[in-house]
Design a protein around this motif. Structure first.
Motif, PDB file in Angstrom:
ATOM      1  N   TYR A   1       0.814  -1.207   0.000  1.00 29.27           N
ATOM      2  CA  TYR A   1       0.000   0.000   0.000  1.00 29.27           C
ATOM      3  C   TYR A   1       0.854   1.266   0.000  1.00 29.27           C
ATOM      4  CZ  TYR A   1      -3.702  -3.267   0.995  1.00 29.27           C
ATOM      5  OH  TYR A   1      -4.565  -4.315   0.893  1.00 29.27           O
ATOM      6  N   VAL A   2       0.430   2.231  -0.780  1.00 36.08           N
ATOM      7  CA  VAL A   2       1.110   3.526  -0.809  1.00 36.08           C
ATOM      8  C   VAL A   2       0.290   4.497   0.038  1.00 36.08           C
ATOM      9  CG1 VAL A   2       1.796   5.471  -2.272  1.00 36.08           C
ATOM     10  CG2 VAL A   2       2.113   3.123  -3.079  1.00 36.08           C
ATOM     11  N   VAL A   3       0.959   5.158   0.947  1.00 32.60           N
ATOM     12  CA  VAL A   3       0.285   6.104   1.845  1.00 32.60           C
ATOM     13  C   VAL A   3       0.728   7.515   1.473  1.00 32.60           C
ATOM     14  CG1 VAL A   3      -0.109   6.747   4.248  1.00 32.60           C
ATOM     15  CG2 VAL A   3       0.341   4.362   3.664  1.00 32.60           C
ATOM     16  N   VAL A   4      -0.242   8.389   1.231  1.00 26.83           N
ATOM     17  CA  VAL A   4       0.067   9.759   0.802  1.00 26.83           C
ATOM     18  C   VAL A   4      -0.449  10.738   1.851  1.00 26.83           C
ATOM     19  CG1 VAL A   4      -0.257  11.492  -1.009  1.00 26.83           C
ATOM     20  CG2 VAL A   4      -0.163   9.062  -1.612  1.00 26.83           C
ATOM     21  N   ASN A   5       0.413  11.640   2.299  1.00 24.13           N
ATOM     22  CA  ASN A   5      -0.019  12.718   3.185  1.00 24.13           C
ATOM     23  C   ASN A   5      -0.694  13.779   2.318  1.00 24.13           C
ATOM     24  OD1 ASN A   5      -0.352  14.869   4.879  1.00 24.13           O
ATOM     25  ND2 ASN A   5       1.715  14.782   5.756  1.00 24.13           N
ATOM     26  N   GLU A   6      -1.985  13.904   2.426  1.00 28.52           N
ATOM     27  CA  GLU A   6      -2.743  14.782   1.537  1.00 28.52           C
ATOM     28  C   GLU A   6      -2.988  16.165   2.131  1.00 28.52           C
ATOM     29  OE1 GLU A   6      -6.089  12.213   0.683  1.00 28.52           O
ATOM     30  OE2 GLU A   6      -5.050  11.373  -1.051  1.00 28.52           O
ATOM     31  N   CYS A   7      -2.269  16.488   3.170  1.00 26.84           N
ATOM     32  CA  CYS A   7      -2.392  17.833   3.732  1.00 26.84           C
ATOM     33  C   CYS A   7      -1.728  18.826   2.784  1.00 26.84           C
ATOM     34  CB  CYS A   7      -1.686  17.917   5.085  1.00 26.84           C
ATOM     35  SG  CYS A   7      -2.503  16.934   6.336  1.00 26.84           S
ATOM     36  N   THR A   8      -2.394  19.956   2.574  1.00 20.36           N
ATOM     37  CA  THR A   8      -1.835  20.954   1.661  1.00 20.36           C
ATOM     38  C   THR A   8      -1.660  22.282   2.363  1.00 20.36           C
ATOM     39  OG1 THR A   8      -4.045  21.470   0.912  1.00 20.36           O
ATOM     40  CG2 THR A   8      -2.774  19.909  -0.423  1.00 20.36           C
ATOM     41  N   ALA A   9      -1.468  22.228   3.678  1.00 21.17           N
ATOM     42  CA  ALA A   9      -1.326  23.472   4.437  1.00 21.17           C
ATOM     43  C   ALA A   9      -0.180  24.295   3.862  1.00 21.17           C
ATOM     44  CB  ALA A   9      -1.064  23.158   5.903  1.00 21.17           C
ATOM     45  N   GLY A  10      -0.369  25.563   3.742  1.00 18.42           N
ATOM     46  CA  GLY A  10       0.676  26.416   3.215  1.00 18.42           C
ATOM     47  C   GLY A  10       0.443  26.787   1.764  1.00 18.42           C
ATOM     48  N   VAL A  11      -0.437  26.092   1.073  1.00 15.42           N
ATOM     49  CA  VAL A  11      -0.744  26.425  -0.317  1.00 15.42           C
ATOM     50  C   VAL A  11      -1.863  27.460  -0.316  1.00 15.42           C
ATOM     51  CG1 VAL A  11      -1.524  25.551  -2.549  1.00 15.42           C
ATOM     52  CG2 VAL A  11      -0.087  24.120  -1.065  1.00 15.42           C
TER      53      VAL A  11
ATOM     54  N   VAL B   1      -4.756   6.123   1.236  1.00  6.84           N
ATOM     55  CA  VAL B   1      -4.109   4.806   1.141  1.00  6.84           C
ATOM     56  C   VAL B   1      -4.478   4.220  -0.217  1.00  6.84           C
ATOM     57  CG1 VAL B   1      -3.846   2.538   2.212  1.00  6.84           C
ATOM     58  CG2 VAL B   1      -4.305   4.541   3.638  1.00  6.84           C
ATOM     59  N   PHE B   2      -3.461   3.860  -1.016  1.00 10.49           N
ATOM     60  CA  PHE B   2      -3.695   3.410  -2.387  1.00 10.49           C
ATOM     61  C   PHE B   2      -3.124   2.006  -2.595  1.00 10.49           C
ATOM     62  CE2 PHE B   2      -3.662   7.954  -2.292  1.00 10.49           C
ATOM     63  CZ  PHE B   2      -4.719   8.326  -3.109  1.00 10.49           C
ATOM     64  N   ASP B   3      -3.858   1.248  -3.372  1.00  8.57           N
ATOM     65  CA  ASP B   3      -3.402  -0.090  -3.755  1.00  8.57           C
ATOM     66  C   ASP B   3      -3.440  -0.153  -5.276  1.00  8.57           C
ATOM     67  OD1 ASP B   3      -2.804  -2.724  -4.095  1.00  8.57           O
ATOM     68  OD2 ASP B   3      -4.671  -3.510  -3.267  1.00  8.57           O
ATOM     69  N   GLY B   4      -2.265  -0.171  -5.901  1.00 10.84           N
ATOM     70  CA  GLY B   4      -2.197  -0.191  -7.364  1.00 10.84           C
ATOM     71  C   GLY B   4      -2.839   1.036  -7.994  1.00 10.84           C
ATOM     72  N   GLY B   5      -2.688   2.170  -7.362  1.00  8.62           N
ATOM     73  CA  GLY B   5      -3.239   3.401  -7.905  1.00  8.62           C
ATOM     74  C   GLY B   5      -4.683   3.645  -7.510  1.00  8.62           C
ATOM     75  N   GLU B   6      -5.321   2.670  -6.944  1.00  7.24           N
ATOM     76  CA  GLU B   6      -6.730   2.825  -6.549  1.00  7.24           C
ATOM     77  C   GLU B   6      -6.807   3.171  -5.066  1.00  7.24           C
ATOM     78  OE1 GLU B   6     -10.777   0.168  -5.999  1.00  7.24           O
ATOM     79  OE2 GLU B   6      -9.013  -0.719  -6.948  1.00  7.24           O
ATOM     80  N   ARG B   7      -7.574   4.208  -4.754  1.00  9.87           N
ATOM     81  CA  ARG B   7      -7.717   4.599  -3.346  1.00  9.87           C
ATOM     82  C   ARG B   7      -8.540   3.544  -2.610  1.00  9.87           C
ATOM     83  NH1 ARG B   7      -7.794   9.435  -0.251  1.00  9.87           N
ATOM     84  NH2 ARG B   7      -7.189  10.631  -2.075  1.00  9.87           N
ATOM     85  N   VAL B   8      -7.983   2.998  -1.555  1.00  7.62           N
ATOM     86  CA  VAL B   8      -8.715   1.978  -0.791  1.00  7.62           C
ATOM     87  C   VAL B   8      -9.200   2.506   0.558  1.00  7.62           C
ATOM     88  CG1 VAL B   8      -7.655  -0.027  -1.889  1.00  7.62           C
ATOM     89  CG2 VAL B   8      -6.546   1.017   0.095  1.00  7.62           C
ATOM     90  N   ALA B   9      -8.588   3.578   1.018  1.00 11.38           N
ATOM     91  CA  ALA B   9      -9.033   4.145   2.296  1.00 11.38           C
ATOM     92  C   ALA B   9      -8.518   5.563   2.439  1.00 11.38           C
ATOM     93  CB  ALA B   9      -8.529   3.292   3.458  1.00 11.38           C
ATOM     94  N   THR B  10      -9.238   6.351   3.196  1.00 10.38           N
ATOM     95  CA  THR B  10      -8.755   7.671   3.600  1.00 10.38           C
ATOM     96  C   THR B  10      -8.740   7.695   5.125  1.00 10.38           C
ATOM     97  OG1 THR B  10      -9.706   8.699   1.636  1.00 10.38           O
ATOM     98  CG2 THR B  10      -9.164  10.152   3.480  1.00 10.38           C
TER      99      THR B  10
END
Lengths: 145, 648
Positions: free
Chosen positions: B540-550, B574-583
């Motif tokens: 699973y790929v985990v991305v911090n989607e916070c954009t504070a400061g923009v 949280v992504f599995d093969g490019g597909e979002r599986v959870a937030t």
């Protein structure tokens, strides 16, 4: 005693013996002496209980995740002069801090207690307070701004 | 308020005492009218305890910090729902809550049985009120919820509720647990009444079955809700850690489960009468023991309820109950003889017997492991603790055997099963289990033999239970000429007890699959992610989607500040093969009153299909918190604790 009753009694006894054997064998390797810092012995599995004293780094939780681990001091609950340094790696509960009672598994190596990874538990800060305590310290009516 | 509350509690003491005297007195000839008076005393007790608990709640809502219970568990800024739950956060408040529930149960039992069980009810009332009297005595003379604080400074605020308990699960967990613990008093009271009055047929069993199911259900839900809370709380060992306090709730649940099965044997075959008496007594004693364990502080638990003065009183109550019930059972042994013998071990009653031995055996093993430190200290002069490994090693074989029995039981008839019957009924479930075992080879399931075994057993049980539903539905469809859905509804409605039980068994299958999956297929990873950065945990790929400061972009990771706390959350994709599986939205909070941080875990549970479950959790281990003023996080250390996992 009829044959059926005797058979039942034997089956029941066998079940109880099997269960006792399972319980006995399962104990092996899962026992640890529950001790305070004053009773530590080297080379045996121990469960250390005591209070965190001294000072902690501000990023204690992060430090505990680092390769070198978090180092802190635990003092005996009854005899605060008996202390030991603990090195621990793993997650740290929110309630962990100076003055809190902890339980941690591990072994004494030299003069340092090397804790098993992830075994640190901080006891809940007393939901039920002992009798005789005076009124809680005064807390500001408004949060700090 | 304090004086009023104490006065009400004293009146409650008198009401309980009066109910006992009147109930026992009504058993004498010519004093039948006393029974109505005893009933009225029970209702009066329910009313008085309601007034008492209402008074204490009024103290919490009105910020009456002159009351110790309020000062120690509440403050002005606390949310209303946590002012409600603060009542049972303290020792005296929780005991009052216990008595209140018991008095309501007693009033309900009296009301439901007002035209029934005429012989049993006076003793039932006396036992229920006896237990209530013991608790109210403690509240009157040992620890009072209306005790006043001393040295109160004008305008002072309270301590506030422990932040760990300011959690929605902690509002409901104790309530369910208490409803379960206290509810077990009613079956015990009926059992004692049957012994005293020598009405030892199946009458009392039928009367208590629903009470037992209700208490068992509440206790089970309480344990599950508590597990969920512990799963969310950092440093509490996950959903189950075999902590003494957890074990204290688990043991009566196990024995109550055994009782619910063995009563069927007594109803059907007139067997296991002594055993049922022993089980109902054990269940009640264990529920008291659980309270004793948490209050006495004899065993060090992560819950650490602190030094308390009520432990010895609970021990005395336990001894009185255990000794009294044992003497009563022994004195009635001749009348408790079984009406039939066990014809064959391969019978429904034989399976129930095995199931009972396993459940009670597991409870005994848990008891032994929990009490081992005390035993070792007594006999070896040193405290030796038993690790989680002991409990896991014991629970695994017994648990798997119990799981298999939940599928075997429904397939085997009462009295005796012929070989042809066994072949006919077992062929499909065993075939399904065999296919499942082979199919699981294509998955990682057999990487852990225990998990593979549990999944295979789960397939067997599911096939067995679904087969039972299918056979019944098909028969009704053929005989009644109704549609299959209609036949299924008729089937369940016509025998709710049997098919309700099967639904519970299916729930047990789900639990076991969850246990096996979580124990065997867990992947941990620690990630440090700045806003916009990503990392990998397992697949699973985990991305911090916070954009504070923009500038101009809405902040998906807002800070929240209330009078009680400041909190900051982080949004993780949280992504599995490019597909979002959870937030996931984990966070950190800071409680102003107690000056304490808490970690707010985020858990995503997914049901991919009927046999795939996914769970994920993550938390911020150190993020800037809005103590003085809110600041946007520059970077967040994130740790993904559990990733979605497949199970069976």
């Amino acid at each position: 005693m009829s044959f059926k009753r005797a058979r039942f009694a034997i089956a029941l006894s066998l079940a109880v013996v099997l269960l006792a054997a399972l319980a006995y064998t399962s104990l092996g390797g899962n026992l640890a002496n529950f001790v305070g810092p004053g009773d530590l012995r080297p080379g045996v599995a121990l469960q250390l209980n005591g209070k965190v004293v001294g000072s902690l780094p501000s990023d204690a939780a992060g430090r505990a995740q680092s390769p070198e681990g978090l180092r802190f001091t635990v003092a005996d609950k009854k005899d605060p002069s008996a202390k030991v340094d603990v090195v621990y790696r793993g997650s740290v509960g929110d309630t962990f801090g100076v003055g809190r009672e902890i339980i941690v598994n591990g072994r004494l190596v030299g003069n340092t207690f090397i804790a098993d990874a992830g075994s640190l538990r901080t006891l809940c800060p007393s939901k039920f307070s002992a009798k005789g305590k005076v009124h809680p310290k005064e807390i500001p009516l408004t949060p700090p701004s | 308020m304090a004086v009023f509350g104490r006065a009400v509690l004293f009146l409650a003491l008198i009401a309980a005492l009066a109910a006992i005297v009147l109930a026992l007195g009504s058993r004498r000839p010519g004093r039948r009218a006393w029974r109505s008076s005893a009933d009225r005393a029970v209702y009066a007790l329910a009313a008085l305890t309601t007034v008492a608990i209402g008074t204490l709640w009024a103290g919490f809502f009105g910020d009456r910090f002159d009351l110790r219970a309020v000062a120690e568990s509440s403050n002005r800024t606390q949310e209303l729902r946590f002012k409600v739950s603060a009542l049972w956060a303290g020792e005296a408040g929780s005991l009052l809550f216990w008595v209140w529930i018991l008095s309501l149960y007693a009033a309900l039992a009296v009301f439901v049985n007002r035209g029934r069980n005429r012989e049993l009810m006076p003793v039932v009332v006396a036992v229920l009120m006896g237990v209530a009297l013991a608790f109210i005595g403690i509240l009157n003379f040992v620890t009072s919820p209306f005790e006043k604080t001393s040295g109160l400074a004008a305008g002072a605020d309270g301590f506030g509720l422990n932040p760990l308990l300011q959690n929605p699960y902690m509002v409901t967990h104790p309530v369910f647990l208490y409803l379960g613990y206290v509810g077990l008093t009613v079956p015990f009271a009926f059992a004692m009444a049957a012994l005293v009055t020598r009405r030892l047929d199946t009458h009392w069993i039928v009367s208590v079955r629903r009470w037992t199911i209700l208490a068992w259900l509440f206790l089970g839900v309480g344990i599950l809700v508590g597990s969920r809370w512990a799963y969310e709380e950092l440093g509490w060992g996950g959903y189950w850690a075999w902590d003494p306090v957890e074990n204290a709730a688990f043991m009566p649940w196990l024995v109550a489960t055994a009782f619910l099965h063995s009563v069927m044997v007594q109803e059907r075959r007139g067997m296991l009468k002594v055993w049922n008496m022993a089980l109902v007594t054990m269940t009640f004693v264990l529920s008291l023991f659980g309270t004793f364990l948490t209050r006495s502080g004899i065993i060090t638990s992560i819950h650490a309820f602190g030094a308390s003065t009520v432990g010895p009183y609970f021990l005395a109550i336990i001894i009185v109950v255990a000794v009294g019930a044992t003497v009563l059972i022994i004195s009635r042994l001749p009348a408790l003889r079984s009406e039939h013998g066990l014809e064959s071990y391969v019978s429904r009653e034989g399976i129930f017997l095995f199931n009972n031995l396993l459940l009670v055996g597991l409870a005994a093993s848990v008891f032994w492991g929990t009490m081992f430190p005390i035993v070792s200290e007594t006999f070896a002069s040193r405290r030796i603790v038993v690790g989680q490994g002991y409990f896991n090693q014991i629970a695994l074989p017994i648990g798997v055997a119990l799981l298999i029995l939940t599928g075997v039981g429904p397939l085997i008839p009462w009295r005796k099963a012929s070989l042809a019957q066994l072949r006919r009924r077992f062929v499909v479930p065993l075939s399904v289990a065999a296919v499942a075992a082979v199919a699981l080879l294509a998955t990682p399931a057999w990487e852990s033999w225990a998990a593979g075994l549990v999944f295979t057993a789960a397939a067997f049980v599911t096939a067995s239970l679904v087969g039972e539903f299918w056979r019944g539905t098909r028969t009704r469809h053929r005989l009644g000429g109704v549609s299959y859905p209609g036949a299924a509804v008729q089937l369940v409605a016509g025998n709710r007890r049997r098919y309700g039980g099967y639904l519970v068994h299916l729930g047990i299958v789900v639990l076991f699959v969850g246990f096996a999956g979580s124990q065997s297929f867990s992947t941990d990873g620690i990630l440090s992610l700045a806003p916009g950065a990503s990392g990998r945990v397992g697949k699973y790929v985990v991305v911090n989607e916070c954009t504070a400061g923009v500038r101009g972009a809405p902040d998906p990771c807002p800070s929240v500040r209330t009078a009680n706390l400041g909190s900051r959350t982080v949004k993780l994709g949280v992504f599995d093969g490019g597909e979002r599986v959870a937030t996931l939205t984990p966070g950190r909070s800071f409680y102003f009153a107690s000056q304490q941080n808490t970690t707010e875990a985020s858990i995503s549970s997914r049901l991919v299909c009927c046999c795939l479950a996914a769970t994920a959790a993550a938390f911020v281990t150190s993020a800037s918190l809005p103590r003085a003023r809110t600041r946007a996080p520059r970077a967040s250390r994130l740790a993904s604790r559990r990733r979605p996992r497949r199970a069976g």
